[in-house]
Design a protein around this motif. Structure first.
Motif, short mmCIF file in Angstrom:
data_model
loop_
_atom_site.label_atom_id
_atom_site.label_comp_id
_atom_site.label_asym_id
_atom_site.label_seq_id
_atom_site.Cartn_x
_atom_site.Cartn_y
_atom_site.Cartn_z
N GLN A 405 53.68 33.88 33.53
CA GLN A 405 53.72 34.51 34.84
C GLN A 405 52.37 35.16 35.15
O GLN A 405 51.73 35.74 34.28
N THR A 406 51.95 35.05 36.41
CA THR A 406 50.58 35.40 36.77
C THR A 406 50.45 36.48 37.83
O THR A 406 49.36 36.97 38.07
N LEU A 407 51.58 36.87 38.46
CA LEU A 407 51.49 37.79 39.59
C LEU A 407 52.56 38.87 39.50
O LEU A 407 53.75 38.59 39.62
N GLY A 408 52.12 40.09 39.27
CA GLY A 408 53.03 41.24 39.30
C GLY A 408 52.79 42.01 40.59
O GLY A 408 51.65 42.32 40.93
N THR A 409 53.86 42.31 41.29
CA THR A 409 53.76 43.02 42.57
C THR A 409 54.56 44.31 42.50
O THR A 409 55.72 44.30 42.07
N CYS A 410 53.94 45.40 42.92
CA CYS A 410 54.61 46.68 42.97
C CYS A 410 54.54 47.22 44.39
O CYS A 410 53.46 47.28 44.99
N ILE A 411 55.69 47.59 44.94
CA ILE A 411 55.78 48.26 46.23
C ILE A 411 56.46 49.60 45.98
O ILE A 411 57.55 49.64 45.43
N PHE A 412 55.79 50.69 46.34
CA PHE A 412 56.31 52.03 46.03
C PHE A 412 56.24 52.89 47.28
O PHE A 412 55.15 53.13 47.81
N THR A 413 57.39 53.34 47.75
CA THR A 413 57.42 54.25 48.90
C THR A 413 57.56 55.68 48.39
O THR A 413 58.30 55.96 47.44
N TYR A 414 56.84 56.60 49.06
CA TYR A 414 56.82 57.99 48.61
C TYR A 414 56.31 58.88 49.73
O TYR A 414 55.25 58.60 50.32
N ASP A 415 57.06 59.92 50.05
CA ASP A 415 56.62 60.96 50.98
C ASP A 415 56.07 60.38 52.28
O ASP A 415 54.99 60.75 52.75
N VAL A 428 44.11 32.45 36.95
CA VAL A 428 44.81 31.76 38.03
C VAL A 428 44.52 32.41 39.38
O VAL A 428 44.28 31.73 40.39
N ILE A 429 44.54 33.75 39.43
CA ILE A 429 44.29 34.49 40.67
C ILE A 429 43.13 35.44 40.41
O ILE A 429 43.32 36.63 40.12
N PRO A 430 41.90 34.95 40.51
CA PRO A 430 40.74 35.78 40.18
C PRO A 430 40.40 36.81 41.26
O PRO A 430 39.62 37.73 41.00
N VAL A 435 44.64 38.61 48.20
CA VAL A 435 46.09 38.69 48.41
C VAL A 435 46.43 40.00 49.11
O VAL A 435 47.28 40.05 50.01
N LEU A 436 45.75 41.06 48.70
CA LEU A 436 45.98 42.37 49.32
C LEU A 436 45.60 42.35 50.80
O LEU A 436 46.34 42.86 51.65
N ALA A 437 44.46 41.76 51.12
CA ALA A 437 44.04 41.66 52.52
C ALA A 437 45.03 40.83 53.32
O ALA A 437 45.33 41.14 54.48
N ALA A 438 45.57 39.78 52.71
CA ALA A 438 46.56 38.94 53.39
C ALA A 438 47.85 39.72 53.65
O ALA A 438 48.52 39.50 54.67
N PHE A 439 48.22 40.62 52.74
CA PHE A 439 49.40 41.44 52.95
C PHE A 439 49.22 42.32 54.18
O PHE A 439 50.11 42.42 55.03
N HIS A 440 48.06 42.96 54.31
CA HIS A 440 47.78 43.78 55.48
C HIS A 440 47.80 42.94 56.75
O HIS A 440 48.30 43.39 57.80
N ALA A 441 47.25 41.74 56.68
CA ALA A 441 47.24 40.86 57.86
C ALA A 441 48.65 40.49 58.28
O ALA A 441 48.95 40.39 59.48
N GLU A 442 49.54 40.32 57.30
CA GLU A 442 50.93 39.97 57.63
C GLU A 442 51.63 41.14 58.33
O GLU A 442 52.36 40.95 59.30
#
Length: 456
Positions: A405-415, A428-430, A435-442
């Motif tokens: 496995q090559t991709l660990g994703t954490c989403i954490f909501t707080y305050d 694999v994902i250098p 990916v982070l910039a693409a998340f913001h774009a989405e």
């Protein structure tokens, strides 16, 4: 020195460390300013070491072949040996902290001591940070999140008054918890025909659904893509600045979805965009999602351990269009919530833990190969918390991947905020920052699409 039994499920994770993926849970707490080391030591001693005995035990192999694992008390244990202080060189920005964390992602925890460590990181341009590493054998990620939150307080001076208000109080750290409860319909002892017929129909539906779940777990494949491949030893960690949670809530409300649907959909969109950027045709990417099976209103047991299930979600990253991806994400998540998948995977994990080291490794690797990695979405406290008197500004935490496995994703909501963090295998994902910039774009595309729909 006393030995203590290792639960068969915990033993799985003790023996699953590999060069390409260690069984270590990585957590980062971002703090508003420096932390008082003496106060922190007192909190850790009282609320971690004294509250949960496994933090003062180390694993040992016993038996003629050394195949059985036991926890052994460390008689001269000193938790100060597990705390290190470091000051990052200027400019001490987010990239410097990410590089520091990334430097440990492939470093095993020493087996001659209890399997945890805390890094106090100073020299940041904004506040300081606590970086915590915990072996999966101690407990599952959901439980360990609660353990770490038990070190915190609702006010800056609570710990100085000797109050341990945070220790036993449960925090909102699970999602899909009700899925397991709904997946196991109760058969009434009453013999009234209506109840017997209702119970029979429920049992049939659950049985048929269970067959479908087993087929899904056995037949799903992780397709070739820009985020799949042979994992190596080097990892990177990147994360976003805090995002206004109200923005995500507005998207969810406008789409008739949940906050979790929106954030998971944004992950699917980020992977669609990343695949296209790498010149590939975008495909759906499977990910595993941990499900808490502990009663959320009860304190954690002193012995901790692993009690969780996994569900397999096929992220709709093969679809074009953010709105379409959100609709499909909601549909797939709703289907999982109504299925017995958490109950079935929990039973499978329990069974695998009793099959012996070699067979357990083979089966864990087999099922790990069906997903790109693990995704966690943790709803943390809604109000600010304090660690040894210092305000926590946000949190992140990654559970380990297995096999390749090559991709660990954490989403954490707080305050009132949410952070997204990625841990990737650089072979694999250098470029996880893409990916982070693409998340913001989405997120931006979803916002624009719903605003346009509102104007129409």
């Amino acid at each position: 020195m006393r030995d203590h039994r290792v639960n068969p499920v915990d033993a799985i994770w003790l023996t699953m460390d590999r060069v390409q993926n260690l069984m270590v849970i990585e957590c980062v707490m971002f703090l508003e300013g420096p932390i008082d080391r003496a106060r922190l030591d007192r909190v850790v001693q009282r609320r971690l070491v004294e509250a949960y005995p496994v933090f003062s035990r180390r694993p040992v192999a016993v038996g003629r072949r050394g195949t059985r694992m036991r926890w052994r008390d460390v008689p001269d244990f000193d938790f100060a040996d597990h705390v290190r202080e470091v000051r990052l060189p200027a400019p001490g920005d987010a990239a410097a902290l990410q590089a520091y964390v990334g430097g440990f992602l492939a470093t095993p925890l020493p087996r001659d001591r209890p399997l945890w460590e805390i890094h106090l990181v100073e020299g940041l341009d904004e506040g300081s940070a606590i970086y915590v590493r915990l072996h999966h054998a101690l407990a599952d990620g959901i439980a360990l999140t609660r353990v770490l939150l038990s070190l915190t307080d609702p006010a800056p001076d609570t710990d100085e008054h000797g109050a341990d208000a945070g220790v036993a109080r449960p925090h909102g750290v699970g999602h899909l918890v009700e899925a397991a409860r709904r997946a196991a319909p109760e058969v009434s002892s009453a013999l009234r025909p209506a109840r017997v017929w209702a119970s029979t129909r429920a049992a049939v539906r659950t049985g048929l659904s269970g067959v479908g779940v087993l087929g899904k777990l056995l037949l799903t494949r992780n397709p070739p893509s820009a985020v799949a491949g042979d994992a190596g030893a080097h990892k990177r960690a990147v994360w976003s600045d805090p995002i206004d949670l109200q923005l995500v809530k507005d998207i969810a409300k406008g789409a008739g979805a949940t906050v979790n649907d929106v954030l998971v959909s944004a992950l699917a969109g980020a992977l669609e965009r990343y695949q296209v950027e790498r010149g590939e045709r975008a495909v759906d990417v499977p990910t595993m999602i941990p499900v808490n099976l502990r009663p959320g209103h009860l304190p954690l047991p002193r012995e901790l351990g692993n009690r969780f299930a996994l569900v397999l979600l096929l992220l709709p990253s093969g679809l074009a269009g953010a709105v379409e991806r959100l609709e499909e994400t909601k549909r797939r998540m709703d289907r999982i919530k109504r299925s017995p998948e958490p109950v079935i995977t929990f039973a499978m994990i329990q069974g695998i833990g009793r099959l012996g080291r070699r067979l357990s490794r083979l089966l864990v690797t087999f099922f790990a190969g069906k997903a790109s990695g693990v995704t966690t979405n943790v709803p943390g406290p809604r109000e600010p918390r304090y660690l040894a008197g210092t305000r926590i500004t946000s949190l992140l935490g990654w559970v380990p991947g297995s096999g390749d496995q090559t991709l660990g994703t954490c989403i954490f909501t707080y305050d009132g905020t949410v952070r997204i963090g990625f841990k990737t295998d650089t072979a694999v994902i250098p470029d996880p920052d893409h990916v982070l910039a693409a998340f913001h774009a989405e997120i931006a595309e979803l916002t624009q699409a719903l605003e346009a729909a509102g104007r129409r």
